[in-house]
Design an enzyme around this catalytic site. Structure first.
Site, PDB file in Angstrom:
ATOM      1  N   ASN A 117      -4.993  -2.212  -8.822  1.00 45.47           N
ATOM      2  CA  ASN A 117      -6.375  -2.532  -9.182  1.00 45.47           C
ATOM      3  C   ASN A 117      -7.343  -1.770  -8.286  1.00 45.47           C
ATOM      4  O   ASN A 117      -6.963  -0.812  -7.605  1.00 45.47           O
ATOM      5  CB  ASN A 117      -6.599  -4.040  -9.059  1.00 45.47           C
ATOM      6  N   CYS A 147      -8.631  -2.558  -5.473  1.00 47.14           N
ATOM      7  CA  CYS A 147      -8.397  -2.676  -4.023  1.00 47.14           C
ATOM      8  C   CYS A 147      -6.913  -2.600  -3.664  1.00 47.14           C
ATOM      9  O   CYS A 147      -6.525  -2.958  -2.552  1.00 47.14           O
ATOM     10  CB  CYS A 147      -9.011  -3.968  -3.502  1.00 47.14           C
ATOM     11  N   GLU A 175      -4.147  -4.259  -4.332  1.00 51.46           N
ATOM     12  CA  GLU A 175      -3.251  -5.370  -4.016  1.00 51.46           C
ATOM     13  C   GLU A 175      -2.602  -5.994  -5.253  1.00 51.46           C
ATOM     14  O   GLU A 175      -1.670  -6.798  -5.108  1.00 51.46           O
ATOM     15  CB  GLU A 175      -3.990  -6.455  -3.218  1.00 51.46           C
TER      16      GLU A 175
END
Length: 926
Positions: A551, A553, A555
């Site tokens: 995604n 970020c 994670e």
């Protein structure tokens, strides 16, 4: 000595602003006299007789004037001049003289505070209330008192000051003291709370209100009812909330917890989270937490008890839901999910549907990860027009512009990340997307990018072999394959290319492409390095599809598929505040179990409550029900225990704390499956075979062939019993854990972000709410205990950018414990992340820090991350990207000005050992 001409002036005679706001001519001789007296005070008559003092003072005075000429205003405050004298003395190594000068300033400040108060430009009743509110604000807070705050307020009053300005003056008065004593941040927060309280009550009652905190405690139940009624009337809150038993809920509210914020936390809530009408906030902190809790409990059978349970967790800061959940829970548009992952197919309908989906998902605060690998590359044949493709890059430009256009209702910037597999023929141009040079039509300055790297590529890098780039329309199944199957098929396509059976391909030396990838990290910070095979081989859901990207970020690792019948992956995030679950003796495992159990229930509720903006997201989320429970405050938890981050003990704590969180999260999801039923696609998952995240490490190990996988496999809990429970009872959620950046919610809780090391011990954090002084309270407490916290120490922290190494009088053990991110070897961060990763079914947002980056160091670091079994990495941060400006925190207008992110240096060509990146915090996930 001639007076300096300050920047922005047209006069050769700049003005000096005195403490009483009057002005006078600049007189450089006063600086020389003050310095001479300081040297005499320390070195005595011997110094006065020495011929060296006069040229020394003259040179130092010139340095002070040189610094003043760089000020951006036509006048300078007397305090700013004295600050520069301090700093010049310290830079010159005259620490004893600087100390004497600082102590002299402190004595003079105390004398001024004891002087009779000037004329107060407010009436007696107003001043009495100010004294009451400031007295409440300092009550129970260590090492603060009301007098300096009141003195600062007096100096800012003027005839005709408005009520709003008066309230802001009180907050600013406390903020100016934060650098001297960090606990004034709590005082400033309480003064901001008073302004918020008056704003909210006046709006609800239609008349001015001046309740203090003590009176507000009794008023809270009535306030909450009025607040909820108004929110419903304005169309901001779900009318269903009024059907809760409000007597029980209001009795459970803890008004005293409004006092638990620091200034950054409360200001962030005030600016961006609280419900408002035309800019007027009428939602107080405990009402905010109760509204969020009620929204999350709205479909529970015993919803009042569950709402109270959820409220307790949120308002205590033991757990915090993600930003979209906090924004929207209990509202009429309850879009509570954080992250959305999509795959864009190789046709115009899919591409332009992707733009539309991105806009709809971003509108309600979703962070986006787009897999663009299927789109054919530059030069590929287009059958419909008998032409050739312009490749994926022009489409990425449009995606970037879409993210900018949809800014989530003004609450924060829209944000997206584009992923591309390393074998794509357009990978070279993809690497250039964030450059500041070149054709701007082929640049995406506002969109993040990430490499989706298969293990086969890293094997070629380590073997110094060749790597072949393809257009995906000629090798379509590579996108869906991973592990050994990918490696075999990829090699078969290379053989086809050699036989002339593939039209668009190009051969490169693998290590040269790898170096170019790392070079772009030097220059632009993008694309990030993420690893395709670990994300897929360890995915519990590999039986229903492939993980094509992470995604925004890095994670989340969920499978996606394109098309109207495809799936847009959704993840619902929240984070445990690890610092609230430790004592100096270690982890409170029982409290962590209780927190995690409730948190998993809250996150599972999001799936059913959520407002879905596109059907592909609804379909995916209801089928698989993934959640992402993470953590924050890891560095704070180490501080509490006295564990340096660069140590085996810290790595061990990362391992054991994540094991506890993983165990209880999986157990909680399994218990929810017993209560509510398994998720739809459970059968065939790794869970259904009793393969837990710790067990999936062996699947990665088997696929790595002869490659060295360096993952610790130790454990301490009863995993055998949990495996059997999961296999027989099932799981409520396909995925359970992911460690997000927590860039904003950690501010609310007053702890460090996620798993991040301490960046600085004194700095200013900049975000959409403004600039905020942050002093490490753990360090300040430790220095107080040793008798080392004073004005000179604050000056030293400013001068040395919040880094302790060069401050001689700080003991070695404190320097080790409070070492900052760039002082530690990054291998410690990778090792701790590896220990966590073995317990996590998704991934973690892992920033890497290098004080003196070079090509060799980057190569070693990212290969280490791969060998350590990491699934993803996030930003690369380097030493020169930011630093503390060496000036005072006190400006002439009372605003905090000094310690802030410097303007990035112009980006130079990517030369090893000299390049750096500017990597701002990402707030899209949390």
């Amino acid at each position: 000595m001639a007076a300096p001409v300050l920047r922005g002036t047209t006069s050769a005679e700049p003005r000096v602003v005195r403490r009483d706001a009057s002005t006078s001519d600049f007189d450089a001789s006063k600086i020389s006299v003050a310095m001479t007296k300081a040297f005499l005070a320390v070195e005595g008559d011997e110094a006065s007789a020495s011929s060296r003092i006069h040229p020394l003072v003259e040179r130092l005075t010139a340095e002070v004037i040189g610094a003043l000429t760089r000020f951006p205003t036509p006048s300078v405050h007397v305090e700013q001049i004295q600050d520069q004298v301090e700093l010049v003395l310290m830079r010159g190594g005259h620490h004893k003289v600087a100390r004497a000068y600082v102590l002299y300033r402190e004595e003079r400040a105390k004398l001024r505070e004891e002087e009779p108060a000037p004329h107060v430009a407010v009436d007696t009743a107003t001043w009495t209330r100010i004294e009451t509110i400031v007295g409440e604000a300092v009550a129970g807070v260590e090492d603060v008192c009301a007098e300096p705050v009141l003195a600062e307020i007096r100096r800012t009053l003027y005839d005709g000051i408005s009520t709003t300005e008066l309230a802001q003056a009180q907050e600013m008065a406390a903020r100016t003291l934060v650098e001297r004593e960090p606990n004034y941040s709590t005082v400033a927060a309480r003064l901001l709370l008073d302004r918020l309280r008056r704003e909210a009550l006046s709006f609800l009652h239609g008349a001015p209100s001046s309740l203090d905190q003590a009176a507000m405690c009794a008023e809270y139940p009535a306030y909450f009812r009025a607040y909820l009624r108004k929110a419903v009337d304005l169309g901001l809150a779900d009318p269903e909330l009024e059907w809760f038993d409000l007597d029980e809920l209001t009795a459970a509210i803890r008004p005293e917890r409004d006092l638990d914020f620091d200034f950054l936390g409360l200001q962030t809530l005030y600016d961006r989270y609280f419900l408002h009408s035309d800019g007027t906030r009428f939602e107080l902190p405990q009402a905010f937490f109760m509204r969020v809790a009620m929204g999350l409990a709205i479909r529970e059978a015993d919803r009042v008890d569950r709402a109270i349970e959820f409220y307790e967790l949120l308002s205590s800061f033991d757990f915090m839901a993600s930003t979209p959940t906090l924004f929207n829970s209990g509202t009429t548009r309850a879009q509570l999910s954080s992250c959305f992952l999509t795959t864009v197919d190789d046709d115009l309908d899919s591409i332009f549907q992707a733009y539309r989906n991105n806009a709809l998902l971003a509108k309600y605060s979703g962070g986006l990860g787009n897999d663009w690998t299927p789109v054919r590359g530059l030069g590929a044949h287009i059958t419909g027009t008998n032409g050739t493709s312009q490749g994926v890059i022009p489409f990425l430009k449009i995606a970037s512009d879409t993210a900018v256009a949809v800014n989530q209702g003004g609450k924060r910037k829209g944000a997206a990340c584009a992923y591309l597999e390393t074998w794509h023929i357009d990978v070279d141009e993809f690497l250039d997307l964030r450059k500041n040079t070149g054709d701007d039509r082929r640049r995406t300055h506002d969109m993040n990018t990430a490499n989706w790297v298969p293990d086969e590529f890293l094997r070629r890098v380590e073997a110094d072999g060749e790597w072949t780039l393809f257009s995906p329309d000629e090798v379509p199944d590579l996108h869906e394959l991973y592990g050994v199957e990918f490696a075999l098929r990829y090699r078969a396509y290379e053989a086809k290319a050699d036989r002339g059976e593939i039209q668009v391909f190009r051969r490169v030396r693998a290590v040269e492409l790898w170096r170019r990838m790392l070079t772009m990290l030097f220059e632009t910070g993008h694309p990030w390095i993420t690893f395709k095979d670990p994300c897929n081989l360890r995915s519990p859901q590999q039986h229903v599809g492939t993980v094509h990207s992470s995604n925004l970020c890095t994670e989340i690792t969920l499978n996606t598929s394109p098309g109207p019948d495809g799936e847009v992956a959704v993840c619902n995030l929240g984070s445990v505040n690890l610092a609230a679950h430790v004592t100096p003796e270690g982890l409170d495992a029982e409290k962590l179990r209780r927190t995690v159990t409730t948190a998993v229930r809250m996150l599972d509720n999001v799936v059913d409550i959520n407002f879905y903006t596109i059907p592909e997201a609804r379909r995916s989320n209801l089928r698989h029900r993934p959640i992402g429970l993470g953590l924050m405050g890891f560095q704070d938890a180490l501080f509490v225990q006295g564990i340096p981050v660069a140590s085996e003990a810290a790595v061990g704590f990362a391992d054991r704390s994540m094991e506890q969180l993983s165990f209880h999260a999986i157990a909680a999801s399994s218990e929810l499956a017993r209560e509510r039923g398994r998720y739809e696609t459970f059968d065939g998952s790794l869970w259904s075979h009793g393969v837990l995240p710790i067990d999936s490490v062996r699947l990665l190990e088997a696929a790595r062939e002869q490659d060295d996988l360096r993952v610790d496999r130790s454990s301490t809990l009863d995993w055998d019993g949990l495996r059997e429970r999961v296999r027989t009872v099932g799981m409520r959620n396909s995925n359970v854990m992911a460690i997000a950046p927590t860039a904003t919610i950690s501010n609310i809780c007053g702890v460090g972000q996620s798993i991040e090391p301490q960046f600085r011990n004194l700095f200013v954090k900049s975000n959409m709410s403004g600039d905020f002084t942050v002093v490490n309270p753990h360090l300040a407490r430790a220095l107080k205990q040793r008798g080392l916290w004073d004005e000179v120490m604050v000056a030293d922290l400013k001068y040395f950018d919040g880094v302790l190494a060069e401050i001689d009088r700080i003991p070695a053990d404190i320097k080790s414990l409070y070492a900052t991110a760039f002082e530690i070897e990054p291998r410690w961060l990778v090792e701790a992340a590896s220990r966590r990763q073995k317990w996590i079914d998704q991934a973690q947002s892992l920033n890497l820090y290098l004080a003196a980056p070079s090509g060799r160091k980057l190569d070693e670091l990212y290969r280490l991350a791969w060998h350590a079994g990491l699934k993803t990495t996030y930003y690369l941060r380097t030493q020169s990207a930011t630093h503390v400006e060496k000036s005072t925190l006190r400006g002439t207008d009372g605003k905090l000005r000094g310690v802030q992110a410097a303007t990035p240096e112009p980006i130079q060509p990517p030369v090893p050992d000299t390049c750096r990146i500017d990597a701002p915090d990402c707030e899209a996930c949390q």
